[in-house]
Design a protein around this motif. Structure first.
Motif, PDB file in Angstrom:
ATOM      1  N   ARG A 145       0.834  -1.212   0.000  1.00  0.00           N
ATOM      2  CA  ARG A 145       0.000   0.000   0.000  1.00  0.00           C
ATOM      3  C   ARG A 145       0.860   1.250   0.000  1.00  0.00           C
ATOM      4  O   ARG A 145       0.535   2.244  -0.680  1.00  0.00           O
ATOM      5  N   LEU A 146       1.962   1.245   0.732  1.00  0.00           N
ATOM      6  CA  LEU A 146       2.857   2.395   0.738  1.00  0.00           C
ATOM      7  C   LEU A 146       3.462   2.630  -0.640  1.00  0.00           C
ATOM      8  O   LEU A 146       3.658   3.779  -1.063  1.00  0.00           O
ATOM      9  N   ILE A 147       3.751   1.548  -1.345  1.00  0.00           N
ATOM     10  CA  ILE A 147       4.316   1.675  -2.691  1.00  0.00           C
ATOM     11  C   ILE A 147       3.251   2.151  -3.677  1.00  0.00           C
ATOM     12  O   ILE A 147       3.484   3.052  -4.485  1.00  0.00           O
ATOM     13  N   GLU A 148       2.076   1.558  -3.611  1.00  0.00           N
ATOM     14  CA  GLU A 148       0.999   1.933  -4.536  1.00  0.00           C
ATOM     15  C   GLU A 148       0.622   3.409  -4.420  1.00  0.00           C
ATOM     16  O   GLU A 148       0.247   4.038  -5.401  1.00  0.00           O
ATOM     17  N   THR A 149       0.732   3.966  -3.219  1.00  0.00           N
ATOM     18  CA  THR A 149       0.357   5.364  -3.003  1.00  0.00           C
ATOM     19  C   THR A 149       1.501   6.335  -3.251  1.00  0.00           C
ATOM     20  O   THR A 149       1.368   7.534  -2.981  1.00  0.00           O
ATOM     21  N   GLY A 150       2.633   5.816  -3.740  1.00  0.00           N
ATOM     22  CA  GLY A 150       3.742   6.691  -4.103  1.00  0.00           C
ATOM     23  C   GLY A 150       4.622   7.121  -2.961  1.00  0.00           C
ATOM     24  O   GLY A 150       5.465   8.014  -3.125  1.00  0.00           O
ATOM     25  N   ASN A 151       4.459   6.499  -1.787  1.00  0.00           N
ATOM     26  CA  ASN A 151       5.248   6.892  -0.624  1.00  0.00           C
ATOM     27  C   ASN A 151       6.585   6.170  -0.508  1.00  0.00           C
ATOM     28  O   ASN A 151       7.445   6.595   0.264  1.00  0.00           O
ATOM     29  N   ALA A 152       6.750   5.073  -1.240  1.00  0.00           N
ATOM     30  CA  ALA A 152       7.965   4.273  -1.068  1.00  0.00           C
ATOM     31  C   ALA A 152       8.168   3.368  -2.270  1.00  0.00           C
ATOM     32  O   ALA A 152       7.301   3.252  -3.155  1.00  0.00           O
ATOM     33  N   VAL A 153       9.322   2.725  -2.282  1.00  0.00           N
ATOM     34  CA  VAL A 153       9.619   1.635  -3.209  1.00  0.00           C
ATOM     35  C   VAL A 153      10.103   0.469  -2.360  1.00  0.00           C
ATOM     36  O   VAL A 153      10.467   0.644  -1.192  1.00  0.00           O
ATOM     37  N   GLY A 154      10.119  -0.721  -2.929  1.00  0.00           N
ATOM     38  CA  GLY A 154      10.578  -1.873  -2.158  1.00  0.00           C
ATOM     39  C   GLY A 154      10.708  -3.105  -3.007  1.00  0.00           C
ATOM     40  O   GLY A 154      10.226  -3.155  -4.146  1.00  0.00           O
ATOM     41  N   PHE A 155      11.381  -4.114  -2.454  1.00  0.00           N
ATOM     42  CA  PHE A 155      11.485  -5.412  -3.112  1.00  0.00           C
ATOM     43  C   PHE A 155      10.349  -6.304  -2.619  1.00  0.00           C
ATOM     44  O   PHE A 155      10.071  -6.359  -1.411  1.00  0.00           O
ATOM     45  N   MET A 156       9.717  -7.000  -3.550  1.00  0.00           N
ATOM     46  CA  MET A 156       8.584  -7.857  -3.219  1.00  0.00           C
ATOM     47  C   MET A 156       8.776  -9.250  -3.811  1.00  0.00           C
ATOM     48  O   MET A 156       9.176  -9.372  -4.975  1.00  0.00           O
ATOM     49  N   PRO A 157       8.470 -10.294  -3.035  1.00  0.00           N
ATOM     50  CA  PRO A 157       8.498 -11.637  -3.613  1.00  0.00           C
ATOM     51  C   PRO A 157       7.301 -11.833  -4.535  1.00  0.00           C
ATOM     52  O   PRO A 157       6.202 -11.335  -4.279  1.00  0.00           O
ATOM     53  N   GLU A 158       7.525 -12.543  -5.607  1.00  0.00           N
ATOM     54  CA  GLU A 158       6.487 -12.765  -6.617  1.00  0.00           C
ATOM     55  C   GLU A 158       5.214 -13.371  -6.020  1.00  0.00           C
ATOM     56  O   GLU A 158       4.097 -13.073  -6.450  1.00  0.00           O
ATOM     57  N   LEU A 159       5.375 -14.210  -5.020  1.00  0.00           N
ATOM     58  CA  LEU A 159       4.244 -14.924  -4.435  1.00  0.00           C
ATOM     59  C   LEU A 159       3.171 -13.982  -3.892  1.00  0.00           C
ATOM     60  O   LEU A 159       1.991 -14.317  -3.877  1.00  0.00           O
ATOM     61  N   VAL A 160       3.572 -12.796  -3.473  1.00  0.00           N
ATOM     62  CA  VAL A 160       2.638 -11.894  -2.819  1.00  0.00           C
ATOM     63  C   VAL A 160       1.591 -11.336  -3.780  1.00  0.00           C
ATOM     64  O   VAL A 160       0.528 -10.868  -3.348  1.00  0.00           O
ATOM     65  N   TRP A 161       1.860 -11.395  -5.085  1.00  0.00           N
ATOM     66  CA  TRP A 161       0.918 -10.822  -6.052  1.00  0.00           C
ATOM     67  C   TRP A 161      -0.209 -11.790  -6.414  1.00  0.00           C
ATOM     68  O   TRP A 161      -1.155 -11.399  -7.093  1.00  0.00           O
ATOM     69  N   SER A 162      -0.119 -13.020  -5.989  1.00  0.00           N
ATOM     70  CA  SER A 162      -1.123 -14.009  -6.378  1.00  0.00           C
ATOM     71  C   SER A 162      -2.518 -13.589  -5.930  1.00  0.00           C
ATOM     72  O   SER A 162      -2.764 -13.377  -4.735  1.00  0.00           O
ATOM     73  N   GLY A 163      -3.413 -13.473  -6.893  1.00  0.00           N
ATOM     74  CA  GLY A 163      -4.793 -13.124  -6.587  1.00  0.00           C
ATOM     75  C   GLY A 163      -4.978 -11.692  -6.140  1.00  0.00           C
ATOM     76  O   GLY A 163      -6.057 -11.325  -5.656  1.00  0.00           O
ATOM     77  N   ARG A 164      -3.946 -10.857  -6.292  1.00  0.00           N
ATOM     78  CA  ARG A 164      -4.043  -9.474  -5.837  1.00  0.00           C
ATOM     79  C   ARG A 164      -3.654  -8.518  -6.951  1.00  0.00           C
ATOM     80  O   ARG A 164      -2.485  -8.364  -7.266  1.00  0.00           O
ATOM     81  N   PRO A 165      -4.616  -7.849  -7.578  1.00  0.00           N
ATOM     82  CA  PRO A 165      -4.257  -6.849  -8.588  1.00  0.00           C
ATOM     83  C   PRO A 165      -3.550  -5.672  -7.923  1.00  0.00           C
ATOM     84  O   PRO A 165      -3.778  -5.371  -6.749  1.00  0.00           O
ATOM     85  N   THR A 166      -2.684  -5.022  -8.658  1.00  0.00           N
ATOM     86  CA  THR A 166      -1.947  -3.888  -8.091  1.00  0.00           C
ATOM     87  C   THR A 166      -1.652  -2.859  -9.169  1.00  0.00           C
ATOM     88  O   THR A 166      -1.596  -3.181 -10.361  1.00  0.00           O
ATOM     89  N   THR A 167      -1.481  -1.633  -8.756  1.00  0.00           N
ATOM     90  CA  THR A 167      -1.071  -0.573  -9.675  1.00  0.00           C
ATOM     91  C   THR A 167       0.446  -0.431  -9.732  1.00  0.00           C
ATOM     92  O   THR A 167       0.965   0.390 -10.485  1.00  0.00           O
TER      93      THR A 167
END
Length: 328
Positions: free
Chosen positions: A234-256
């Motif tokens: 959520r912090l990344i989506e709102t433009g407040n931060a960047v970060g490294f994310m494991p691929e698994l976390v996107w499963s079933g979750r759309p994101t901008t």
């Protein structure tokens, strides 16, 4: 004959370090633990504990008993496994420690499959930091741990645990959508000017992320620290931060978020571990099989063209375009 329950208390003290911690682990009061250990000293006729400041130190004789207790517990566990294997159905209770992205993606399908196939088995799950979960499984607080290992960062290991690799996923750089970025961001080098969100110090993912940035030539400005990956996203989506994310976390979750592959295309290994003395357990074997099926289904769901992924995320972004890139 020595009392096994008192020996277990002594072993817990050796593992936890303090009477208070041992009492908490076993749901006893500290005074009850002290009384039982004093009784064990009287039974053995030797000194088992010595004061060392505010802590207690085990004597060499206590260490002998702790080692023997570990062997005894292994023998009892093997006997229980043999008994369970002789039954015609999978029953009992197993305790599982998991990390967040696995709890969100792999466990739900596995739990559903286990409920349908083995209704007589009770599975208890708790979210734990993987390094601590391995120690807790060795200490018999859990029966199975679903763990993770980052590249060039070996997971903690303890003698007596048996590991089985389950799958792997990509570690990706997540950037805000262009409309949310405070300034243009198109690469890891651009991200050096942004605030970063990472897991707490001491975790494998934090160490890995910091090292990846340092190899790229900068020290990340970690302003936000949380073990909750959903908060990170959520912090990344709102433009407040960047970060490294494991691929698994996107499963079933759309994101901008815009998802980029860092240099070297790093991958995280996901594995299960249990005590070697529990090898052959029908319940553990069944759970591992369900997790393998869940991991295979997740992997199959990711084998779609990049354009389709980008289109799906763009549609879910309510007008804010999502962009998926293969490389920096």
């Amino acid at each position: 004959m020595l009392d096994v329950r008192k020996l277990v208390l002594l072993r817990e003290l050796a593992i936890r370090g303090t009477i208070a911690a041992a009492a908490e682990a076993l749901s006893f009061s500290p005074s009850a633990v002290s009384q039982q250990l004093s009784a064990l000293e009287r039974e053995t006729g030797v000194e088992l504990l010595r004061k060392a400041g505010r802590r207690v130190q085990l004597t060499p004789q206590a260490e002998v008993l702790v080692a023997a207790t570990a062997e005894l517990l292994d023998t009892l566990e093997r006997a229980d496994v043999a008994m369970q294997a002789s039954l015609g159905e999978v029953t009992g209770t197993i305790r599982v420690a998991v990390f967040q992205s696995a709890a969100l993606t792999l466990m739900p399908a596995a739990l559903r499959a286990m409920t349908e196939a083995h209704p007589g088995l009770r599975i208890e799950m708790a979210q734990q930091e993987p390094g601590q979960a391995l120690s807790d499984t060795w200490a018999r607080e859990f029966d199975v741990v679903l763990g993770e290992e980052y590249p060039a960062h070996s997971a903690p290991w303890l003698s007596g645990l048996e590991r089985h690799d389950l799958t792997s996923d990509a570690v990706q750089l997540a950037l805000p959508a262009e409309a949310e970025s405070p300034h243009p961001l198109a690469s890891l080098d651009d991200a050096r000017t942004m605030p970063w969100v990472m897991e707490p110090l001491g975790t494998a993912s934090r160490h890995f992320a910091e090292q990846l940035c340092r190899v790229a030539g900068f020290e990340p400005d970690v302003r936000y620290e949380t073990a909750d990956l959903q908060t990170q996203i959520r912090l990344i989506e709102t433009g407040n931060a960047v970060g490294f994310m494991p691929e698994l976390v996107w499963s079933g979750r759309p994101t901008t978020c815009r998802i980029l592959t860092p240099p070297g295309a790093p991958r995280r290994t996901i594995f299960t571990a249990h005590r070697a003395s529990a090898s052959g357990s029908p319940a553990i074997a069944a759970l591992r099989g369900a997790l393998e099926a869940s991991a295979a289904a997740w992997r199959a769901s990711t084998l779609v063209p990049d354009a389709a992924v980008a289109s799906t995320r763009a549609s879910a972004a309510a007008g804010v375009s999502g962009q998926v890139s293969d490389a920096l």
